[in-house]
Design a protein around this motif. Structure first.
Motif, mmCIF file in Angstrom:
data_model
loop_
_atom_site.group_PDB
_atom_site.id
_atom_site.type_symbol
_atom_site.label_atom_id
_atom_site.label_comp_id
_atom_site.label_asym_id
_atom_site.label_seq_id
_atom_site.Cartn_x
_atom_site.Cartn_y
_atom_site.Cartn_z
ATOM 1 N N UNK A 253 0.834 -1.202 0.000
ATOM 2 C CA UNK A 253 0.000 0.000 0.000
ATOM 3 C C UNK A 253 0.866 1.249 0.000
ATOM 4 N N UNK A 254 0.641 2.101 -0.990
ATOM 5 C CA UNK A 254 1.322 3.388 -1.053
ATOM 6 C C UNK A 254 0.822 4.271 0.092
ATOM 7 N N UNK A 255 1.710 4.668 0.973
ATOM 8 C CA UNK A 255 1.294 5.420 2.164
ATOM 9 C C UNK A 255 0.718 6.787 1.827
ATOM 10 N N UNK A 256 1.105 7.363 0.692
ATOM 11 C CA UNK A 256 0.662 8.719 0.367
ATOM 12 C C UNK A 256 -0.784 8.759 -0.132
ATOM 13 N N UNK A 257 -1.213 7.723 -0.872
ATOM 14 C CA UNK A 257 -2.578 7.761 -1.407
ATOM 15 C C UNK A 257 -3.293 6.417 -1.335
ATOM 16 N N UNK A 258 -2.719 5.438 -0.623
ATOM 17 C CA UNK A 258 -3.290 4.109 -0.369
ATOM 18 C C UNK A 258 -3.523 3.278 -1.632
ATOM 19 N N UNK A 259 -2.925 3.670 -2.753
ATOM 20 C CA UNK A 259 -3.034 2.840 -3.953
ATOM 21 C C UNK A 259 -2.114 1.627 -3.835
ATOM 22 N N UNK A 260 -2.333 0.646 -4.709
ATOM 23 C CA UNK A 260 -1.527 -0.574 -4.690
ATOM 24 C C UNK A 260 -0.344 -0.453 -5.637
ATOM 25 N N UNK A 261 0.804 -0.938 -5.179
ATOM 26 C CA UNK A 261 2.024 -0.909 -5.977
ATOM 27 C C UNK A 261 2.687 -2.278 -5.957
ATOM 28 N N UNK A 262 3.416 -2.585 -7.037
ATOM 29 C CA UNK A 262 4.291 -3.753 -7.040
ATOM 30 C C UNK A 262 5.626 -3.367 -6.414
ATOM 31 N N UNK A 263 6.243 -4.303 -5.682
ATOM 32 C CA UNK A 263 7.602 -4.075 -5.213
ATOM 33 C C UNK A 263 8.560 -4.097 -6.408
ATOM 34 N N UNK A 264 9.452 -3.124 -6.457
ATOM 35 C CA UNK A 264 10.469 -3.093 -7.508
ATOM 36 C C UNK A 264 11.528 -4.149 -7.236
ATOM 37 N N UNK A 265 11.975 -4.232 -5.982
ATOM 38 C CA UNK A 265 13.011 -5.190 -5.617
ATOM 39 C C UNK A 265 12.397 -6.584 -5.451
ATOM 40 N N UNK A 266 13.093 -7.633 -5.890
ATOM 41 C CA UNK A 266 12.559 -8.996 -5.781
ATOM 42 C C UNK A 266 12.318 -9.396 -4.324
ATOM 43 N N UNK A 267 11.151 -9.986 -4.071
ATOM 44 C CA UNK A 267 10.776 -10.433 -2.728
ATOM 45 C C UNK A 267 11.149 -11.900 -2.566
ATOM 46 N N UNK A 268 11.818 -12.205 -1.475
ATOM 47 C CA UNK A 268 12.202 -13.581 -1.164
ATOM 48 C C UNK A 268 11.107 -14.302 -0.384
ATOM 49 N N UNK A 269 10.567 -13.625 0.629
ATOM 50 C CA UNK A 269 9.570 -14.257 1.498
ATOM 51 C C UNK A 269 8.729 -13.180 2.166
ATOM 52 N N UNK A 270 7.556 -13.573 2.655
ATOM 53 C CA UNK A 270 6.753 -12.638 3.439
ATOM 54 C C UNK A 270 5.899 -13.409 4.436
ATOM 55 N N UNK A 271 5.589 -12.742 5.544
ATOM 56 C CA UNK A 271 4.767 -13.323 6.601
ATOM 57 C C UNK A 271 3.594 -12.401 6.872
ATOM 58 N N UNK A 272 2.389 -12.963 6.914
ATOM 59 C CA UNK A 272 1.187 -12.186 7.168
ATOM 60 C C UNK A 272 0.763 -12.327 8.619
ATOM 61 N N UNK A 273 0.196 -11.247 9.163
ATOM 62 C CA UNK A 273 -0.288 -11.326 10.542
ATOM 63 C C UNK A 273 -1.780 -11.649 10.586
ATOM 64 N N UNK A 274 -2.270 -12.233 9.487
ATOM 65 C CA UNK A 274 -3.683 -12.587 9.391
ATOM 66 C C UNK A 274 -3.809 -13.927 8.684
ATOM 67 N N UNK A 275 -4.737 -14.786 9.106
ATOM 68 C CA UNK A 275 -4.948 -16.054 8.400
ATOM 69 C C UNK A 275 -5.508 -15.809 7.004
ATOM 70 N N UNK A 276 -5.460 -16.817 6.160
ATOM 71 C CA UNK A 276 -5.918 -16.660 4.778
ATOM 72 C C UNK A 276 -7.341 -17.176 4.591
#
Length: 223
Positions: free
Chosen positions: A78-101
């Motif tokens: 989430x873009x903090x300035x206007x809450x729009x969605x963005x892709x990460x430019x840098x490659x993501x290795x892993x991520x952890x969510x604080x919410x179940x799916x």
């Protein structure tokens, strides 16, 4: 007065520099949601922003509100300035969510990892939910495809997102499909068949529960 102006200018420059560092830390490209406007449903794993901890390939870690697009197999933030969605430019290795799916997994804090060998339509950049870690890993890959249905003698077609999930086994740097049932698991882990049969009998494994499957694979890794 000049001293005040100098101090104020230095403070503004410091703030701008700090802001630039934040923008540099999490750079993104626009996410074009309008490509899905004629499709019923949504392409996301969770249809709301959730807090996540993101690990990049370069070793950097950040926290941000994220969504996971299952059609493009891409993590959004989430873009903090206007809450729009963005892709990460840098490659993501892993991520952890604080919410179940939701109904797809009963693991409360799901972890997703990449870097596995290519299989089916996935590449090493594809993400898998790590159901069980260790030397022999149980992974789960989610995907949404767009299905087109057209009634007989109708000129109107409807498009709908359809969710699928497939389990994979990763061991000895190799990845293969596996079904979440007793027969498939015993075949894949045949070097410890008797111990696993005893565990399955005494623990009443629920093969529809990722938590239960994780316990089974953690037991196997402990042998």
């Amino acid at each position: 007065m000049n001293k005040f102006i100098t101090c104020f200018t230095a403070l503004v420059l410091a703030c701008l520099t700090a802001h630039a560092q934040v923008i540099h830390d999490v750079q993104g490209n626009p996410y074009m949601e309008q490509s899905y406007t004629e499709v019923e449903g949504n392409p996301l794993l969770i249809n709301s922003w959730v807090e996540g901890a993101i690990d990049f390939v370069n070793g950097k870690t950040v926290t941000s509100k994220v969504k996971y697009d299952l059609v493009k197999d891409a993590l959004l933030f989430q873009n903090k300035s206007d809450t729009t969605a963005l892709y990460f430019v840098e490659p993501v290795k892993a991520f952890k969510l604080n919410s179940p799916v939701g109904e797809e997994s009963d693991i409360l804090l799901p972890i997703f990892n990449s870097g596995y060998p290519a299989i089916d339509s996935q590449t090493p950049a594809s993400f898998y939910q790590v159901i069980a870690g260790g030397k022999t890993q149980l992974l789960k890959h989610y995907r949404k495809v767009i299905r087109t249905d057209q009634a007989f003698n109708s000129a109107t077609a409807t498009k709908t997102f359809v969710l699928t999930d497939i389990y994979y086994l990763f061991a000895n740097n190799q990845i293969s499909r596996i079904k979440p049932n007793q027969k498939s698991i015993l075949t894949a882990l045949s070097d410890k068949t008797e111990q696993l049969k005893a565990y399955m009998k005494s623990n009443a494994v629920d093969y529809k529960s990722d938590v239960s499957l994780a316990k089974l694979f953690n037991y196997y890794n402990s042998l």
